[in-house]
Design a protein around this motif. Sequence first.
Motif, mmCIF file in Angstrom:
data_model
loop_
_atom_site.group_PDB
_atom_site.id
_atom_site.type_symbol
_atom_site.label_atom_id
_atom_site.label_comp_id
_atom_site.label_asym_id
_atom_site.label_seq_id
_atom_site.Cartn_x
_atom_site.Cartn_y
_atom_site.Cartn_z
ATOM 1 N N ARG A 180 3.547 1.529 -3.854
ATOM 2 C CA ARG A 180 2.885 0.156 -3.507
ATOM 3 C C ARG A 180 4.134 -0.685 -2.663
ATOM 4 O O ARG A 180 5.241 -0.412 -2.695
ATOM 5 C CB ARG A 180 3.068 -0.302 -4.961
ATOM 6 N N ASP B 168 -6.058 4.355 -7.681
ATOM 7 C CA ASP B 168 -4.853 3.684 -8.056
ATOM 8 C C ASP B 168 -3.825 3.982 -6.702
ATOM 9 O O ASP B 168 -3.582 5.116 -6.571
ATOM 10 C CB ASP B 168 -4.322 3.664 -9.166
ATOM 11 N N LYS C 114 2.848 3.630 -8.250
ATOM 12 C CA LYS C 114 3.936 2.658 -8.153
ATOM 13 C C LYS C 114 5.012 2.818 -7.232
ATOM 14 O O LYS C 114 5.542 2.187 -6.595
ATOM 15 C CB LYS C 114 4.555 2.456 -9.600
ATOM 16 N N SER C 115 5.325 4.153 -6.929
ATOM 17 C CA SER C 115 6.328 4.364 -6.067
ATOM 18 C C SER C 115 6.104 4.322 -4.564
ATOM 19 O O SER C 115 6.713 4.163 -3.693
ATOM 20 C CB SER C 115 6.830 6.075 -6.261
ATOM 21 N N THR D 235 -2.509 -2.215 -4.583
ATOM 22 C CA THR D 235 -2.436 -1.811 -6.165
ATOM 23 C C THR D 235 -3.442 -0.680 -6.143
ATOM 24 O O THR D 235 -3.489 0.310 -7.078
ATOM 25 C CB THR D 235 -2.801 -2.636 -7.015
ATOM 26 N N ASP E 190 -2.026 -6.987 -5.527
ATOM 27 C CA ASP E 190 -1.823 -8.026 -6.673
ATOM 28 C C ASP E 190 -1.377 -9.255 -6.042
ATOM 29 O O ASP E 190 -1.456 -9.546 -4.986
ATOM 30 C CB ASP E 190 -0.557 -7.436 -7.499
#
Length: 239
Positions: A236, A230, A233-234, A215, A209
């Motif tokens: 990234r 993908d 989030k944990s 990402t 990003d």
Amino acid sequence: MAVDFMKQELLNLYYRYRESYEELLSNIEPEISTVEYGKGGEVLHRGYYCPSPVIDIVIGNGNRGTLLKRPRKGYIYDYSFFKDASGRIIMVDKYASFSEKKVLYDREFLIYHDDEVIAPLYEFQRNNCIRIASISNCRYDKAGKIEAYRRMNARTYRTENGDLFTNEKTCEIYAETYSYDNYGMLEKSTLANQFLSFITEDSFRFHHDSDGFLTSYETEDTVYGTKVYDVPKSKRRRV
């Protein structure tokens, strides 16, 4: 292009440090300044501090575990990370559970040479014997980003006449290479494994990003084509 597993170079390092446990311990122990403790991450080499920046992302069930901010006094965790005064990891102890009791399973020493880190790992066996089990080699660019990571596992034992023997034919080598874009962000990586005559190789391309966090990544298969995944989030992170 096929991955260079650097087998002979790894074997040379393996033989160089094959009987160096006591020497390394006596040299490194006085340099220990602080200790960190890790929980989980047993499936990865070196757990939380695994040299690979992405293996826990692209490989299923890959988990680095966590560092303990408030470790319980006297409790034995899965890893102990020993650092020198500059904050570099110089020794790693890994523990395993046997009969509801945690015991020291292996110990790894990290040896720094300019932009290269060599790390022999020794196993503690039940007969009070300590034997080398693997050697790893990591190389970094001038910005400190990892460019190549190799790890060789080999079986070494004493023969009936007492000689030390390493079975070179059955050694296994894991290799990763990385390349970065003009902004210093990870662009591509290749993960490969060699055992006997069997070789596997997987390549990945990474996307970030605007803040530089990973990402997503894509992998290309000759059968199934390109697939995009993908990054949770944990997991990234800036790489």
